[in-house]
Every structure is written in structure tokens, then in C-alpha cells.
Design a protein around this motif. Structure first.
Motif, PDB file in Angstrom:
ATOM      1  N   UNK A 159      51.580  21.648  46.823  1.00  0.00           N
ATOM      2  CA  UNK A 159      52.848  22.328  47.061  1.00  0.00           C
ATOM      3  C   UNK A 159      53.052  23.501  46.113  1.00  0.00           C
ATOM      4  N   UNK A 160      52.706  23.298  44.841  1.00  0.00           N
ATOM      5  CA  UNK A 160      52.809  24.382  43.865  1.00  0.00           C
ATOM      6  C   UNK A 160      51.873  25.521  44.243  1.00  0.00           C
ATOM      7  N   UNK A 161      50.667  25.181  44.665  1.00  0.00           N
ATOM      8  CA  UNK A 161      49.709  26.210  45.070  1.00  0.00           C
ATOM      9  C   UNK A 161      50.261  27.030  46.232  1.00  0.00           C
ATOM     10  N   UNK A 162      50.871  26.342  47.208  1.00  0.00           N
ATOM     11  CA  UNK A 162      51.459  27.038  48.347  1.00  0.00           C
ATOM     12  C   UNK A 162      52.548  28.006  47.878  1.00  0.00           C
ATOM     13  N   UNK A 163      53.390  27.561  46.951  1.00  0.00           N
ATOM     14  CA  UNK A 163      54.436  28.443  46.427  1.00  0.00           C
ATOM     15  C   UNK A 163      53.843  29.629  45.661  1.00  0.00           C
ATOM     16  N   UNK A 164      52.775  29.391  44.916  1.00  0.00           N
ATOM     17  CA  UNK A 164      52.104  30.481  44.204  1.00  0.00           C
ATOM     18  C   UNK A 164      51.509  31.490  45.186  1.00  0.00           C
ATOM     19  N   UNK A 165      50.952  30.984  46.283  1.00  0.00           N
ATOM     20  CA  UNK A 165      50.396  31.874  47.298  1.00  0.00           C
ATOM     21  C   UNK A 165      51.493  32.723  47.939  1.00  0.00           C
ATOM     22  N   UNK A 166      52.614  32.096  48.274  1.00  0.00           N
ATOM     23  CA  UNK A 166      53.737  32.848  48.852  1.00  0.00           C
ATOM     24  C   UNK A 166      54.248  33.892  47.865  1.00  0.00           C
ATOM     25  N   UNK A 167      54.347  33.504  46.597  1.00  0.00           N
ATOM     26  CA  UNK A 167      54.833  34.438  45.590  1.00  0.00           C
ATOM     27  C   UNK A 167      53.855  35.597  45.400  1.00  0.00           C
TER      28      UNK A 167
END
Length: 131
Positions: free
Chosen positions: A18-26
Motif C-alpha cells: 500500500x505504501x509503495x502504491x502511494x509512493x508511485x502515485x506521488x
């Protein structure tokens, strides 16, 4: 990857995914901000959409087959070390874009979170280096 390694792997933990997904979006947001702030005139409307879309397509299509942090599927099977360089280029490029767009504190915090995330995800980095 075998079951024992996967069970202990932080990179494949649902919270880390989930954190990785948020980092990708950011990261995509960072490219969009850079495009918006640096493109001249009406071209900024194209840049704010086109730059993140191009980055996302390249990032999504060039992957290492079997990568459990993704779907495991890929359009263009990319060796793990090359994929790792691509990821560092995308994340680093987003941080540089934010920095260049005048969002220096945001870029610094993004880099700090990225470093902590990648250190904690050493298992995936090791896997990519071996594939």
C-alpha cells in the motif's frame, strides 16, 4: 520466490504494498507538478497530463516477470537490475521535478520516505538484482 522468504519479506507485506502504491502515485504527481510549473503558457495543460501518463506507461510496461510487488506480469520482460534503475529514475526524477518546481521541502521528505522504504524493502531489491 519461495513461501518462507515471501512470509518474511517486508516488501510484500500488504502495508508495504500500500505504501509503495502511494509512493508511485506521488511520483506521478511530482512529474505533473513539474510539468505544470515549468511548461510555458497553454502547453502546461498538456504537460500536466502527458508527462505523468508517459512515465506511467513506461514504468508499467517495463517490468521483471514474477515480481510479486506487482502483478507478476509484464509487457516487456526487463532484467531486474534494469527495472531497479528504472524505478530509481522514476522516483528520483519525481523528487528532482518537485525540487525544480520549487517544492524543496516536499522533495526532501519524499526522498527520505523513499530511502526508508527501499531500505526496509531490501528483500525485493535483492530479488531484482538476482533476476
Amino acid at each position: 520466490m519461495n513461501t518462507t522468504t515471501t512470509d518474511l519479506a517486508l516488501a510484500y507485506n500488504p502495508v508495504f504494498l500500500g505504501l509503495r502504491f502511494l509512493l508511485e502515485l506521488f511520483a506521478l504527481y511530482g512529474f505533473g507538478v513539474w510539468g505544470w510549473r515549468k511548461a510555458p503558457g497553454a502547453l502546461r495543460y498538456l504537460a500536466v497530463v502527458a508527462i505523468p501518463v508517459v512515465v506511467a506507461v513506461v514504468w508499467g510496461d517495463f517490468a521483471t516477470a514474477g515480481d510479486e510487488a506487482r502483478s507478476g506480469e509484464t509487457t516487456f520482460d526487463t532484467p531486474g537490475p534494469i527495472r531497479l534503475l528504472l524505478e530509481f529514475a522514476v522516483f528520483g526524477g519525481a523528487a528532482a521535478g518537485l525540487w525544480h518546481a520549487g517544492m524543496r521541502k516536499t522533495a526532501q521528505w519524499f526522498l527520505i520516505v523513499l530511502v526508508v522504504y527501499h531500505v526496509a524493502s531490501y528483500d525485493r531489491i535483492w530479488w531484482l538484482l538476482q533476476h
